[in-house]
Scaffold this motif. Structure first.
Motif, PDB file in Angstrom:
ATOM      1  N   SER A 223     -39.911 -18.624   8.254  1.00  0.00           N
ATOM      2  CA  SER A 223     -38.776 -19.474   8.615  1.00  0.00           C
ATOM      3  C   SER A 223     -37.731 -19.525   7.505  1.00  0.00           C
ATOM      4  N   LYS A 224     -38.134 -19.224   6.261  1.00  0.00           N
ATOM      5  CA  LYS A 224     -37.189 -19.365   5.144  1.00  0.00           C
ATOM      6  C   LYS A 224     -36.754 -18.048   4.546  1.00  0.00           C
ATOM      7  N   LYS A 282     -24.366 -21.370  -0.613  1.00  0.00           N
ATOM      8  CA  LYS A 282     -25.002 -20.910   0.640  1.00  0.00           C
ATOM      9  C   LYS A 282     -24.038 -20.031   1.450  1.00  0.00           C
ATOM     10  N   HIS A 292     -28.632 -16.141   0.906  1.00  0.00           N
ATOM     11  CA  HIS A 292     -29.315 -16.381   2.184  1.00  0.00           C
ATOM     12  C   HIS A 292     -29.117 -17.835   2.641  1.00  0.00           C
ATOM     13  N   ASP A 293     -28.878 -18.014   3.932  1.00  0.00           N
ATOM     14  CA  ASP A 293     -28.550 -19.366   4.400  1.00  0.00           C
ATOM     15  C   ASP A 293     -29.755 -20.302   4.451  1.00  0.00           C
ATOM     16  N   LYS A 294     -30.991 -19.766   4.557  1.00  0.00           N
ATOM     17  CA  LYS A 294     -32.155 -20.663   4.669  1.00  0.00           C
ATOM     18  C   LYS A 294     -32.875 -20.857   3.336  1.00  0.00           C
ATOM     19  N   GLN A 295     -32.511 -20.092   2.301  1.00  0.00           N
ATOM     20  CA  GLN A 295     -33.141 -20.236   0.981  1.00  0.00           C
ATOM     21  C   GLN A 295     -32.167 -19.649  -0.033  1.00  0.00           C
TER      22      GLN A 295
END
Ligand code: EPU
Length: 336
Positions: A223-224, A282, A292-295
């Motif tokens: 997910s990340k 971000k 990266h948008d999630k981490q």
């Protein structure tokens, strides 16, 4: 058999997937073959670099020397007691294949390190870690070949001087020894480490076993962290900085929500991802490279990035974090 290739593309051999190549690329399948390789003129006359899965490397240009890669692939039980099993694993085994094997056999210790990219040899150099566990926690010893003498040397865990993402193989002995196998000690009665972040929540309240932990870790990571086949990346690009408590307390006045992990009574570790995120990085891009948008700790090859795009983005982030918080963050990724 030893294989020697010339002008080999490295695009699929490192996880940033940059369009770079190596003058020579040599693979060996056993310790004996590695010794033969080290005795070749090719190796004596050119610089060389041992790589694993290429998941922690940033090639800044084509490599002019010899890239070496281990295909020593075996997993062998060497001894066991009522509580433990000691397993020797070849350096060329994919790390997560070993974790899967351990979990299938119901042996504990590696499950929190599920899905970390890379190979077994590099795991022992890099001291890979995730979700409150580091690979040093299960290493008994590391078998190597000394480059200069082509002789075997075994490093007990204590001799490896393990620290956070660190070992003697990255410092004093950098480039001097090549790991050929690692002996891990796994527990027949697992001890679970579930207190990191949201791991316990991801596991839920059902039955607890090693497969459940592995599945939860894989779910969180997916997910990340971006799949390098979608967007080239090398996992965390930076290490989490360790700063004096006094500096942390000053930062906390300005940023009351700043997370931290205590190191000892003088030092704390702060998540670089948080610093970078709060600094507004971000999704920011430099050429084809992006945060990266999630981490935010992960820099990605979003759109045909060059090494220069990634280096520029990384340097701009380092400069901004220094200016904003007075903290110098360091790349975890090795620049080649
Ligand atoms: N955070 C943000 N913004 C983000 C991402 C995270 O504010 O974009 C915050 C989170 O809310 C959390 C904190 O930063 O409070 C830490 O985030 P996370 O738990 O994701 O872990 P990390 O410190 O960023 C480290 C390792 C990872 C490892 C995870 C889980 C390093 C350099 N990285 O990341 O390792 O998977 O912990 O254990 O130590 C790797 O080495 O390649 C790697 C992915």
């Amino acid at each position: 058999m030893v294989t020697i290739e010339e002008n080999k593309s490295l695009q699929q051999l490192h996880t940033f997937h940059l369009p770079v190549s190596s003058r020579w690329f040599v693979e060996y399948q056993s310790v004996e073959e590695l010794i033969d390789v080290l005795n070749m003129d090719l190796l004596k006359q050119n610089p060389f670099l041992q790589i694993g899965g290429g998941s922690n490397l940033l090639f800044t240009s084509d490599y002019k020397g010899v890239i070496l890669h281990s295909k020593i692939k075996y997993i062998e039980i060497i001894s066991e007691t009522a509580d433990y099993v000691n397993v020797k694993v070849g350096s060329g085994v994919t790390w997560d294949d070993f974790v899967e094997y351990a979990v299938k056999n119901k042996w504990g210790g590696a499950e929190n390190l599920s899905l970390i990219p890379g190979e077994v040899g590099a795991s022992a150099v890099q001291n890979i870690g995730a979700y409150g566990v580091e690979v040093k926690d299960i290493i008994l010893w590391v078998e190597t070949i000394e480059v200069a003498s082509a002789k075997e040397r075994i490093f007990k865990k204590e001799d490896c001087l393990y620290g956070y993402r660190d070992s003697i193989f990255k410092k004093e002995l950098k480039g001097k020894y090549i790991v050929t196998s690692v002996v891990y000690q796994l527990r027949k009665n697992p001890e679970y480490h579930l207190d990191y972040g949201n791991l316990r929540d991801a596991i839920g309240s059902g039955d607890l076993n090693l497969q459940v932990v592995r599945d939860a870790v894989i779910k969180i990571r997916r997910s990340k962290l971006p799949d390098p086949d979608d967007y080239g990346n090398a996992g965390s690009f930076f290490m989490n900085p360790v700063i004096p408590i006094s500096q942390y307390n000053q930062l906390k006045e300005k940023y009351p929500n700043i997370p931290h992990y205590s190191v000892d009574n003088q030092l704390v570790k702060v998540p670089a991802a948080w610093l970078i995120d709060k600094a507004g990085w971000k999704n920011k891009m430099s050429g084809g490279a992006a945060v990266h948008d999630k981490q935010c700790l992960v820099l990605i090859n979003k759109n045909n990035a060059t090494a220069n795009d990634i280096m520029t983005l990384a340097q701009n982030i380092i400069d901004s974090i220094k200016e904003l918080y007075g903290i110098i963050i360091k790349p975890e990724v090795n620049y080649i």
